[in-house]
Structures are given as structure tokens and as C-alpha cells.
Scaffold this motif. Structure first.
Motif, mmCIF file in Angstrom:
data_model
loop_
_atom_site.group_PDB
_atom_site.id
_atom_site.type_symbol
_atom_site.label_atom_id
_atom_site.label_comp_id
_atom_site.label_asym_id
_atom_site.label_seq_id
_atom_site.Cartn_x
_atom_site.Cartn_y
_atom_site.Cartn_z
ATOM 1 N N LYS A 129 0.758 -1.109 0.068
ATOM 2 C CA LYS A 129 0.023 0.101 -0.040
ATOM 3 C C LYS A 129 0.873 1.196 -0.098
ATOM 4 O O LYS A 129 0.664 2.221 -0.669
ATOM 5 C CB LYS A 129 -0.865 0.078 1.134
ATOM 6 C CG LYS A 129 -1.783 -1.177 1.424
ATOM 7 C CD LYS A 129 -2.857 -0.706 2.305
ATOM 8 C CE LYS A 129 -3.806 -2.136 2.075
ATOM 9 N NZ LYS A 129 -4.976 -1.650 1.846
ATOM 10 N N ASP A 152 -5.207 -5.330 -4.026
ATOM 11 C CA ASP A 152 -6.126 -5.069 -2.558
ATOM 12 C C ASP A 152 -7.289 -5.328 -3.360
ATOM 13 O O ASP A 152 -7.707 -4.944 -4.387
ATOM 14 C CB ASP A 152 -5.843 -3.701 -2.393
ATOM 15 C CG ASP A 152 -6.265 -3.348 -1.071
ATOM 16 O OD1 ASP A 152 -6.716 -4.307 -0.218
ATOM 17 O OD2 ASP A 152 -5.971 -2.338 -0.511
ATOM 18 N N SER A 153 -8.358 -5.939 -2.505
ATOM 19 C CA SER A 153 -9.794 -6.389 -2.975
ATOM 20 C C SER A 153 -10.523 -5.121 -3.513
ATOM 21 O O SER A 153 -11.096 -5.253 -4.539
ATOM 22 C CB SER A 153 -10.406 -7.075 -2.121
ATOM 23 O OG SER A 153 -10.648 -6.112 -0.933
ATOM 24 N N GLU A 154 -10.482 -4.140 -2.956
ATOM 25 C CA GLU A 154 -11.285 -2.978 -3.309
ATOM 26 C C GLU A 154 -10.792 -2.338 -4.811
ATOM 27 O O GLU A 154 -11.599 -1.983 -5.744
ATOM 28 C CB GLU A 154 -11.248 -1.822 -2.398
ATOM 29 C CG GLU A 154 -11.730 -2.323 -1.100
ATOM 30 C CD GLU A 154 -11.023 -3.015 -0.214
ATOM 31 O OE1 GLU A 154 -9.690 -3.367 -0.550
ATOM 32 O OE2 GLU A 154 -11.175 -3.265 0.934
ATOM 33 N N ASN A 219 -6.365 2.170 7.160
ATOM 34 C CA ASN A 219 -6.091 1.331 6.039
ATOM 35 C C ASN A 219 -7.492 1.807 4.943
ATOM 36 O O ASN A 219 -6.702 1.741 3.994
ATOM 37 C CB ASN A 219 -6.702 -0.193 6.260
ATOM 38 C CG ASN A 219 -6.470 -1.063 5.182
ATOM 39 O OD1 ASN A 219 -5.519 -0.967 4.439
ATOM 40 N ND2 ASN A 219 -7.588 -1.846 4.816
ATOM 41 N N LYS A 220 -8.580 1.956 5.470
ATOM 42 C CA LYS A 220 -9.555 2.483 4.421
ATOM 43 C C LYS A 220 -9.085 4.057 3.624
ATOM 44 O O LYS A 220 -9.226 4.370 2.717
ATOM 45 C CB LYS A 220 -10.812 2.686 4.911
ATOM 46 C CG LYS A 220 -11.997 2.432 4.053
ATOM 47 C CD LYS A 220 -11.745 1.349 2.966
ATOM 48 C CE LYS A 220 -11.474 -0.042 3.644
ATOM 49 N NZ LYS A 220 -11.633 -1.108 2.761
ATOM 50 N N GLU A 223 -6.562 3.424 1.427
ATOM 51 C CA GLU A 223 -7.107 2.903 0.127
ATOM 52 C C GLU A 223 -7.855 3.890 -0.656
ATOM 53 O O GLU A 223 -7.921 3.927 -2.062
ATOM 54 C CB GLU A 223 -8.128 1.735 0.361
ATOM 55 C CG GLU A 223 -7.384 0.464 1.026
ATOM 56 C CD GLU A 223 -8.438 -0.574 1.217
ATOM 57 O OE1 GLU A 223 -7.689 -1.782 1.582
ATOM 58 O OE2 GLU A 223 -9.555 -0.591 1.211
HETATM 59 MG MG MG Z 1 -8.418 -3.747 1.168
#
Ligand code: MG
Length: 391
Positions: A129, A152-154, A219-220, A223
Motif C-alpha cells: 500500500k 487489494d480487493s477494493e 487502512n481505508k 485505500e
Molecule cells: Mg482492502
């Protein structure tokens, strides 16, 4: 469609993402898919890495330092080159016999590997990240369109969704957040939570730092910053929704009122596999979603909760060295929380305090980032000293 041969470097091979990536590669190879691992890098788990190096008959391994490298040399056949440290990691990322580099290194040291891979023309499957959070401006300048595939999944979801939409029809891109283990706690209840509680993430199994960052929602915020750089989205075009089930990873809100969503089981092997085989989808799914049993809910992220999210997002918008300072402070504060030195809410307080003293400067290279990182770590350590014992 058949998959062209892929020669991989896996950086961060013994971490959470790296380990799952190796499982994915084993599984793909067992189906006859043309995957080879040529390079492996890890920090200190010499024996684990050496066993993997033998299994995949790699050409190069990289470890944290000279001691680990010496141990690895004693364990490995002569033909495998052993390097170490930041220079070694850059060499691993740019290794000639590699087409695809998976950067799953933890922390800001992953940025240098990202830049080395991009400059060497590799396709980069990016799980680190910090590369985009801390060095987004540098990473963008070093990359060509399509060279970075998010893991990353998003962001993996956004990549899939955005390819089917004309840009002028996009009203907003949404990424989801599970809200972590404390999403239903009142702010005043958070001072007593323990590291064990913070590490018990309800839907994902991940490394310790990212799990705590998921509880604070730092974390968000990272992201959102990543999405901004990766997809060229304006800040106001990116929204965050609380979605406790972690089934919908991202949504696009379109100009006519339609929404497109990407759903998948919360299993990191799905986005890892998608990145390694991009742009091809290969069966079978590692986990299938039990659609008929699902109940999905969404909530707004309000400004009175998750203070660290809003502080770190602000740092992202400021740009320059501000996100690097936020990241470094967070790393120190999360470690202090996990060591039982400071209470959980002090993570957010510490980040805010460090950032309030930081005067961001624009990025021209790694030196400004290194300076901001070192400065913020020192500031965060002082904050920890002042607040130690209150846990
Ligand atoms: Mg994620």
C-alpha cells in the motif's frame, strides 16, 4: 483464451499476501498453467524462504540483511544468487528473467522496489500500500498506463468495474469497509480495547499492522489515496461505505442512477489470482460465494467515528510528504498499541498530533520521503513516551 507464460518475482514471500500468492501459483502450476517463480524476497524467515527457493528453483533470493543472507547461502545450492537489504530488493524487483513482480512487501520500504520494477518495465502486481500512499506522485510519474495491477480487493474490484464504464458516465466510485472489530462500539468504549480484540478481524485474515489499521480505518484512508492515484479519480469522486459482510468490494454509481458492484467471497486468493492472471479469468474460484444465503447491508461513514480515517485522508489530499508522515506515525503508534504501551484511541490522537506539526513539502525524489518518514517516527515515539502507561 490461454495464458502466456509468466515469470514471477514475489517480494514479501513469507507474509500474508506472499504466502497466499505462493499457494495460488502452486495451484495454477498443478493445472498446467505456465507460471514460474524466478525471484523470492522476504525479511528474516530464512529457512522458510530457502525451502521455497528450492521448491521453485528460483534464480535469486533477497533477505533483510547480511546475516540472513549468509544463512541462506549455507542452505541453498550454489546456483541461486543471494542478495540483501534495500539494494538487494531493488535488484530483485528488476531481475531480467522476470515479467511480473508481485510487491507484497510490508511498509514504506516497498516503494523503492515498486519504482525499480516500474523503471525496469515489469508489470507490477501491487499489494504494498505504501507505494501509492506515500509515493503516489513518484509512482505515477514512473509508470505507464496499465503497468500496475492492484491486488487489494477494493482496487481489484474497481479495475474490473471501471473497464466497463465510460468516464463521463461515472458519478462516484465507492469502496467498502468492514468497519473492523469495533464498528459497533461507542467511542468512549474504545480506550479499554486490547490488542487481541483489535487483531480479531471479523471478515479478513491479514497481518497484524493492516488488521489494526482496519480497526482504526487508517487502512481505508490509505485505500482512498491509492484509488485516487491509481485510477485518476478526484477526491470527491471516491466514497467509503461501511459494509460489515465484506462481500461487495467496490461499487460504481453512474450518471443515470444505476450502480455496478463487484462481489466476491472475502478471500484474498481471489484478487491475488486475478492480478497474477490479468486480464484473463481462470477457473476454479478458490471460494464460491453462497449467494442465496447472503444478507448485505451498507451504512454511511460518519465524521464522528473513526477519527484516524479523516485525519489520514486529509493528509492524502495535502499530498507531498504529508501521507508519508501519516504512514510513519501510524506504524510507530500501531506497534506501541500492540506492545501494550498506549491505548487504542491514542493511535488516532498521535497521528493527528504528528500531522499538525508537519509542514508538507512537494516530492522530487525519495529523499524528501525518507526525511519526512524519519521525522514523523521520532515525533510519534515522543508521543508514545508521553502517553505510555495510560493503556
Ligand atoms: Mg482492502
Amino acid at each position: 483464451m490461454t495464458l502466456p507464460p509468466r515469470r514471477l518475482a514475489i517480494l514479501g514471500a513469507t507474509g500474508s499476501i506472499g504466502t497466499q500468492a505462493i499457494q495460488v501459483v502452486r495451484e495454477l502450476r498443478s493445472r498446467g498453467e505456465p507460471f514460474e517463480i524466478k525471484v523470492l524476497a522476504a525479511g528474516r524467515r530464512v529457512e522458510e524462504l530457502s525451502a521455497l527457493a528450492r521448491e521453485f528453483q528460483v534464480e535469486l533470493v533477497c533477505l533483510a540483511g547480511p546475516e540472513e543472507a549468509a544463512k541462506a547461502r549455507a542452505l541453498l545450492p550454489k546456483g541461486i544468487k543471494v542478495v540483501y537489504g534495500p539494494e538487494g530488493l531493488a535488484q530483485a524487483a528488476a531481475w531480467p528473467d522476470v515479467d511480473l513482480v508481485l510487491n507484497a512487501v510490508v511498509g514504506a520500504r516497498g516503494l523503492r522496489a515498486t519504482l525499480a520494477a516500474l523503471e525496469a518495465g515489469k508489470t507490477l502486481a501491487l499489494a504494498n500500500k505504501e507505494s501509492l500512499v506515500v509515493g503516489g506522485e513518484l509512482v505515477l510519474a514512473a509508470s505507464r498506463p496499465g503497468q500496475i495491477i492492484p491486488v487489494d480487493s477494493e482496487h481489484a474490484a474497481l479495475l474490473q468495474l471501471l473497464s466497463g464504464v465510460r468516464r463521463e458516465e461515472l458519478a462516484r466510485a465507492w469502496i467498502t469497509a468492514s468497519g473492523g472489530p469495533f464498528r459497533d462500539r461507542k467511542p468512549e468504549e474504545l480506550s479499554g480495547v486490547t490488542p487481541e480484540e483489535a487483531l480479531a478481524h471479523p471478515t479478513w485474515h491479514m497481518g497484524p499492522r493492516i488488521t489494526v489499521d482496519s480497526a482504526t480505518l487508517v487502512n481505508k484512508a490509505f485505500e482512498v489515496i491509492e484509488a485516487h492515484h491509481l485510477f485518476g479519480l478526484a477526491w470527491e469522486e471516491i466514497g467509503v461505505l461501511l459494509h460489515p459482510q465484506s462481500i461487495v468490494h467496490a461499487l460504481l454509481e453512474l450518471s443515470d442512477g444505476s450502480f455496478l458492484a463487484q462481489l466476491a467471497a472475502p478471500d484474498m486468493r481471489i484478487p491475488i489470482r486475478a492480478a497474477l492472471t490479468h486480464p484473463i479469468r481462470l477457473p476454479p474460484p478458490p471460494t464460491r460465494l453462497p449467494l442465496a444465503q447472503l444478507e448485505l447491508s451498507f451504512r454511511k461513514l460518519t465524521a464522528d467515528r473513526f477519527p484516524a480515517f479523516w485525519t489520514v485522508l486529509e493528509a492524502g489530499k495535502k499530498g507531498g510528504t504529508a501521507p508519508a508522515a501519516a504512514n510513519a506515525a501510524d506504524e510507530v503508534l500501531v506497534d506501541a498499541f500492540l506492545a501494550g504501551k498506549i491505548p487504542f484511541p491514542a493511535i488516532a490522537e498521535g497521528i493527528a498530533e504528528v500531522l499538525s506539526r508537519h509542514s508538507p513539502v512537494p516530492l522530487t525524489g525519495l529523499s524528501e520521503l525518507e526525511e519526512a518518514d524519519a521525522w514523523a517516527r521520532e515525533e510519534a515515539r515522543r508521543f508514545v513516551e508521553r502517553n505510555a502507561g495510560k493503556a
